[in-house]
Design a protein around this motif. Sequence first.
Motif, mmCIF file in Angstrom:
data_model
loop_
_atom_site.group_PDB
_atom_site.id
_atom_site.type_symbol
_atom_site.label_atom_id
_atom_site.label_comp_id
_atom_site.label_asym_id
_atom_site.label_seq_id
_atom_site.Cartn_x
_atom_site.Cartn_y
_atom_site.Cartn_z
ATOM 1 N N TRP A 227 1.076 -1.590 0.150
ATOM 2 C CA TRP A 227 0.320 0.354 -0.047
ATOM 3 C C TRP A 227 0.906 0.956 -0.016
ATOM 4 C CZ3 TRP A 227 -5.201 0.200 -0.121
ATOM 5 C CH2 TRP A 227 -6.363 1.052 0.271
ATOM 6 N N ASN A 260 -6.974 -3.262 -2.225
ATOM 7 C CA ASN A 260 -8.022 -2.688 -1.531
ATOM 8 C C ASN A 260 -8.988 -3.981 -1.618
ATOM 9 O OD1 ASN A 260 -7.886 -3.560 -3.977
ATOM 10 N ND2 ASN A 260 -8.881 -1.100 -4.665
ATOM 11 N N ARG A 263 -8.287 -5.902 2.063
ATOM 12 C CA ARG A 263 -8.321 -4.809 3.177
ATOM 13 C C ARG A 263 -9.413 -5.178 3.195
ATOM 14 N NH1 ARG A 263 -4.968 -0.239 5.085
ATOM 15 N NH2 ARG A 263 -7.047 0.432 5.427
ATOM 16 N N LEU A 264 -10.445 -5.198 2.177
ATOM 17 C CA LEU A 264 -12.423 -4.754 2.547
ATOM 18 C C LEU A 264 -12.445 -6.265 3.128
ATOM 19 C CD1 LEU A 264 -15.000 -3.449 1.916
ATOM 20 C CD2 LEU A 264 -14.542 -4.112 -0.399
ATOM 21 N N VAL A 307 -15.525 -2.834 -5.240
ATOM 22 C CA VAL A 307 -13.889 -2.551 -5.699
ATOM 23 C C VAL A 307 -13.765 -2.891 -6.994
ATOM 24 C CG1 VAL A 307 -12.266 -2.901 -4.270
ATOM 25 C CG2 VAL A 307 -14.039 -2.327 -3.351
ATOM 26 N N ASN A 311 -11.243 -1.418 -10.288
ATOM 27 C CA ASN A 311 -10.593 -2.111 -10.325
ATOM 28 C C ASN A 311 -9.965 -2.155 -11.145
ATOM 29 O OD1 ASN A 311 -9.166 -1.832 -7.833
ATOM 30 N ND2 ASN A 311 -9.592 -4.069 -6.832
#
Length: 384
Positions: A227, A260, A263-264, A307, A311
């Motif tokens: 990240w 991401n 993390r989600l 997401v 992406n």
Amino acid sequence: MSAVQSPSVWLKLIRQPSAIIGGLITFLALLLAISGYWISPDSSPDANRMIVEIASRPPGFRQQFLLLPKSPQPPEVSWWKRTLYGQPDRFTFIPIGGHKWGQDSVVVQQFIDEDLYERVAFPLTLFSADQAASNRTTSSDQKLNNQQSITSVNPDRYIKEQRFLLGTDKFGRDMLSRLIIGTRISLLVGGIAMVLSLTIGLLLGSIAGYYGGKSDQVIMWLINVIWSIPTLLLVFAITLLLGKGFWQVFIAVGLTMWVNVARLVRGQLIAARNLEYVEAARALGYRDFRILVKHILPNIMGPVLVVAAANFASAIVVEAGLSFLGVGVQPPQPSWGAMIKENYNFIITNNPMLALAPGFAIMLLVLAFNLIGNGIRDALDVRS
């Protein structure tokens, strides 16, 4: 039944104007990608027919050509291969300003440059072999038929006028054709990046969120490291490691998009792993893999799909940026980013469409996937 599979969710989704518009644009782009070599004016591989005499022409430019058969003739390809790779040109396209067919030759005013022509004569024997081949002559009669075909060449077969709706680039290639064929590059990089990001993100995020402990600490350390590195710099590093090429770029972009998602998924798993339906599944003796795949993941896919759509759009932009910088898809394959790079200097001259057209295409496709993501978010009532 998961929230994503609920019929009411699909009804909400198709009632979202943004999702409908984005879906239509994406569907049209997919049709262009699949049928590109069948509908493009230039069906040669990579739409790479270079005619340097007509380089950098404005949209709507018209030009007449003499189609001079190539020797030897390239073989005909199958329907499947033409769909994937195109059909090599059987003719050399010679721009002309006028022509006259004689008994043994065709005399043309060959276009050289603005208001500059050169008188050139081509013997009809250059066309006779192609004429005989088109008539499917046999080898035993080839000599006789070649002699007869000199006087029976069909002029209309070898004279063609073409209109270049979006003009030509600095190499004399049809911009519309390269724009159409370039659609499949953008869709491929978006699709592969999305699949890779979902695969890696779901796997690592599920392990970190469901088991916690040291697994969570190691995966979160890796996520924080990735990240902290700028996306473009990370793509550069992976591209240099894998090398320049078609698939290398897709993999490099995909390997930078999973953070991401992970993390989600981790956050969703931490919230869901102690819910009653998960405790009930454990009490029934189900394995962790089944609990994750059958019970938890289907119920958290709403935010993940949002997401994933983002992406997809981001991958298209990253690939265009890489191609613009020269480390993306390599010539002569048509990439929208590379097309902007090749023609951006024309923005301040009399032919800005050469750079604006691929820019508009990128903007439109990215907008489509953002609209789809917004529609999924509203249909699933995903809270940001």
